[in-house]
Motif scaffolding. Structure first.
Motif, PDB file in Angstrom:
ATOM      1  N   SER A  71       0.803  -1.227   0.000  1.00 44.34           N
ATOM      2  CA  SER A  71       0.000   0.000   0.000  1.00 44.34           C
ATOM      3  C   SER A  71       0.836   1.278   0.000  1.00 44.34           C
ATOM      4  N   GLU A  72       2.034   1.234   0.617  1.00 51.97           N
ATOM      5  CA  GLU A  72       2.811   2.465   0.777  1.00 51.97           C
ATOM      6  C   GLU A  72       4.210   2.394   0.160  1.00 51.97           C
ATOM      7  N   GLY A  73       4.652   1.203  -0.206  1.00 53.23           N
ATOM      8  CA  GLY A  73       5.947   1.042  -0.847  1.00 53.23           C
ATOM      9  C   GLY A  73       7.053   0.663   0.130  1.00 53.23           C
ATOM     10  N   TYR A  74       8.106   0.107  -0.424  1.00 53.95           N
ATOM     11  CA  TYR A  74       9.210  -0.383   0.410  1.00 53.95           C
ATOM     12  C   TYR A  74       9.969   0.740   1.109  1.00 53.95           C
ATOM     13  N   LEU A  75      10.045   1.912   0.484  1.00 50.91           N
ATOM     14  CA  LEU A  75      10.761   3.016   1.136  1.00 50.91           C
ATOM     15  C   LEU A  75      10.014   3.479   2.385  1.00 50.91           C
ATOM     16  N   ARG A  76       8.690   3.442   2.348  1.00 47.43           N
ATOM     17  CA  ARG A  76       7.908   3.802   3.534  1.00 47.43           C
ATOM     18  C   ARG A  76       8.129   2.764   4.643  1.00 47.43           C
ATOM     19  N   LEU A  77       8.211   1.491   4.285  1.00 46.58           N
ATOM     20  CA  LEU A  77       8.495   0.469   5.290  1.00 46.58           C
ATOM     21  C   LEU A  77       9.846   0.731   5.946  1.00 46.58           C
ATOM     22  N   ARG A  78      10.829   1.124   5.173  1.00 43.32           N
ATOM     23  CA  ARG A  78      12.150   1.442   5.747  1.00 43.32           C
ATOM     24  C   ARG A  78      12.060   2.631   6.699  1.00 43.32           C
ATOM     25  N   GLU A  79      11.264   3.639   6.348  1.00 43.00           N
ATOM     26  CA  GLU A  79      11.084   4.800   7.232  1.00 43.00           C
ATOM     27  C   GLU A  79      10.444   4.382   8.553  1.00 43.00           C
TER      28      GLU A  79
ATOM     29  N   VAL B  40      10.785   3.084  14.385  1.00 46.45           N
ATOM     30  CA  VAL B  40      10.604   2.095  15.462  1.00 46.45           C
ATOM     31  C   VAL B  40      11.937   1.851  16.166  1.00 46.45           C
ATOM     32  N   LEU B  41      13.010   1.694  15.405  1.00 45.76           N
ATOM     33  CA  LEU B  41      14.317   1.431  16.013  1.00 45.76           C
ATOM     34  C   LEU B  41      14.846   2.625  16.809  1.00 45.76           C
ATOM     35  N   MET B  42      14.533   3.808  16.372  1.00 46.94           N
ATOM     36  CA  MET B  42      15.007   4.998  17.090  1.00 46.94           C
ATOM     37  C   MET B  42      14.217   5.234  18.376  1.00 46.94           C
ATOM     38  N   GLU B  43      12.988   4.733  18.445  1.00 43.96           N
ATOM     39  CA  GLU B  43      12.138   4.921  19.618  1.00 43.96           C
ATOM     40  C   GLU B  43      12.180   3.734  20.581  1.00 43.96           C
ATOM     41  N   LEU B  44      12.684   2.620  20.142  1.00 44.42           N
ATOM     42  CA  LEU B  44      12.648   1.366  20.883  1.00 44.42           C
ATOM     43  C   LEU B  44      13.462   1.415  22.174  1.00 44.42           C
ATOM     44  N   ASP B  45      12.925   0.834  23.227  1.00 42.15           N
ATOM     45  CA  ASP B  45      13.652   0.658  24.478  1.00 42.15           C
ATOM     46  C   ASP B  45      14.612  -0.516  24.283  1.00 42.15           C
ATOM     47  N   LEU B  46      15.899  -0.224  24.244  1.00 38.38           N
ATOM     48  CA  LEU B  46      16.908  -1.251  23.994  1.00 38.38           C
ATOM     49  C   LEU B  46      17.423  -1.904  25.270  1.00 38.38           C
ATOM     50  N   ASP B  47      16.975  -1.439  26.405  1.00 39.41           N
ATOM     51  CA  ASP B  47      17.495  -1.911  27.686  1.00 39.41           C
ATOM     52  C   ASP B  47      17.101  -3.364  27.962  1.00 39.41           C
ATOM     53  N   HIS B  48      18.081  -4.182  28.309  1.00 35.52           N
ATOM     54  CA  HIS B  48      17.878  -5.596  28.636  1.00 35.52           C
ATOM     55  C   HIS B  48      17.084  -6.311  27.549  1.00 35.52           C
ATOM     56  N   ALA B  49      17.556  -6.184  26.297  1.00 35.61           N
ATOM     57  CA  ALA B  49      16.794  -6.736  25.184  1.00 35.61           C
ATOM     58  C   ALA B  49      17.675  -7.502  24.205  1.00 35.61           C
TER      59      ALA B  49
ATOM     60  N   ILE C 179      17.435  -8.030  20.448  1.00 35.40           N
ATOM     61  CA  ILE C 179      16.723  -7.373  19.365  1.00 35.40           C
ATOM     62  C   ILE C 179      16.882  -8.166  18.067  1.00 35.40           C
ATOM     63  N   SER C 180      15.758  -8.620  17.520  1.00 33.31           N
ATOM     64  CA  SER C 180      15.733  -9.212  16.196  1.00 33.31           C
ATOM     65  C   SER C 180      15.263  -8.113  15.250  1.00 33.31           C
ATOM     66  N   THR C 181      16.167  -7.641  14.393  1.00 31.99           N
ATOM     67  CA  THR C 181      15.858  -6.509  13.522  1.00 31.99           C
ATOM     68  C   THR C 181      15.284  -6.979  12.193  1.00 31.99           C
ATOM     69  N   GLY C 182      14.642  -6.054  11.500  1.00 33.76           N
ATOM     70  CA  GLY C 182      14.225  -6.315  10.135  1.00 33.76           C
ATOM     71  C   GLY C 182      15.441  -6.341   9.232  1.00 33.76           C
ATOM     72  N   GLY C 183      15.343  -7.029   8.127  1.00 34.11           N
ATOM     73  CA  GLY C 183      16.486  -7.189   7.231  1.00 34.11           C
ATOM     74  C   GLY C 183      17.022  -5.901   6.646  1.00 34.11           C
ATOM     75  N   SER C 184      16.178  -4.867   6.576  1.00 35.02           N
ATOM     76  CA  SER C 184      16.613  -3.625   5.942  1.00 35.02           C
ATOM     77  C   SER C 184      17.159  -2.597   6.924  1.00 35.02           C
ATOM     78  N   VAL C 185      17.315  -2.969   8.184  1.00 34.68           N
ATOM     79  CA  VAL C 185      17.825  -2.041   9.197  1.00 34.68           C
ATOM     80  C   VAL C 185      19.171  -1.443   8.793  1.00 34.68           C
ATOM     81  N   VAL C 186      19.973  -2.192   8.050  1.00 32.90           N
ATOM     82  CA  VAL C 186      21.322  -1.743   7.687  1.00 32.90           C
ATOM     83  C   VAL C 186      21.337  -0.562   6.725  1.00 32.90           C
TER      84      VAL C 186
END
Length: 169
Positions: A53-61, A66-75, A77-84
């Motif tokens: 519905s929104e395209g792959y670039l929107r999914l990356r955004e 999500v990654l910038m807002e995520l609480d990383l403490d004691h976690a 993390i299984s990331t999405g493949g495009s995180v890099v």
């Protein structure tokens, strides 16, 4: 208490980040976080629906946000493949803890992905899966602290190999 406050898994779709991540979380006592699931909950849509519905670039955004807002403490993390594709998200993950690249050969990944429902891969569909693999592999290698062969045994054996490498850091 486990040695690391946060451990991050990166790799292609089908590498086993979610499967191995759950095992590692249980073994380390870290909270398991799957960013693909977080994206789906936040957007009330599957990854494939977002891409359609929104395209792959929107999914990356969305993944970046999500990654910038995520609480990383004691976690664990299984990331999405495009995180890099997001340098600041990768820098944030690296600052939180080691980055483990689950490496697998193209044929294995293609077989695993073909056996699963559509995954909403955040890439230009004209590239095909092999093109995505070729494009992302140098990025995974660049950002990883540890590279693990994700096809060397069962998910439990891969998790054990990761733990052994983490203990050496």
């Amino acid at each position: 208490m486990y040695k690391f406050n946060t451990v991050n898994l990166i790799g292609m779709p089908g590498a086993g980040k979610s499967t191995v991540g759950v095992i590692l979380a249980k073994q380390t006592g870290l909270r398991f976080v799957d960013t693909d699931l977080d994206i789906q909950v936040r957007e009330n849509a599957t990854l494939q629906e977002i891409v359609d519905s929104e395209g792959y670039l929107r999914l990356r955004e969305i993944e970046h946000d999500v990654l910038m807002e995520l609480d990383l403490d004691h976690a664990l993390i299984s990331t999405g493949g495009s995180v890099v594709y997001s340098e600041d998200a990768m820098a944030r993950l690296a600052a939180a803890g080691p980055i483990v690249y689950l490496q697998a050969d193209l044929a294995t990944l293609e077989a695993r992905v073909a056996a699963a429902p559509p995954r909403g891969i955040a890439s230009d569909s004209d590239d095909g899966f092999a093109g995505v693999y070729t494009e992302r592999t140098p990025l995974y290698e660049r950002y990883s602290d540890i590279t693990i062969n994700a096809t060397a045994g069962t998910a439990d054996q891969v998790a054990a190999a990761i733990l052994a490498q983490l203990e050496q850091l």
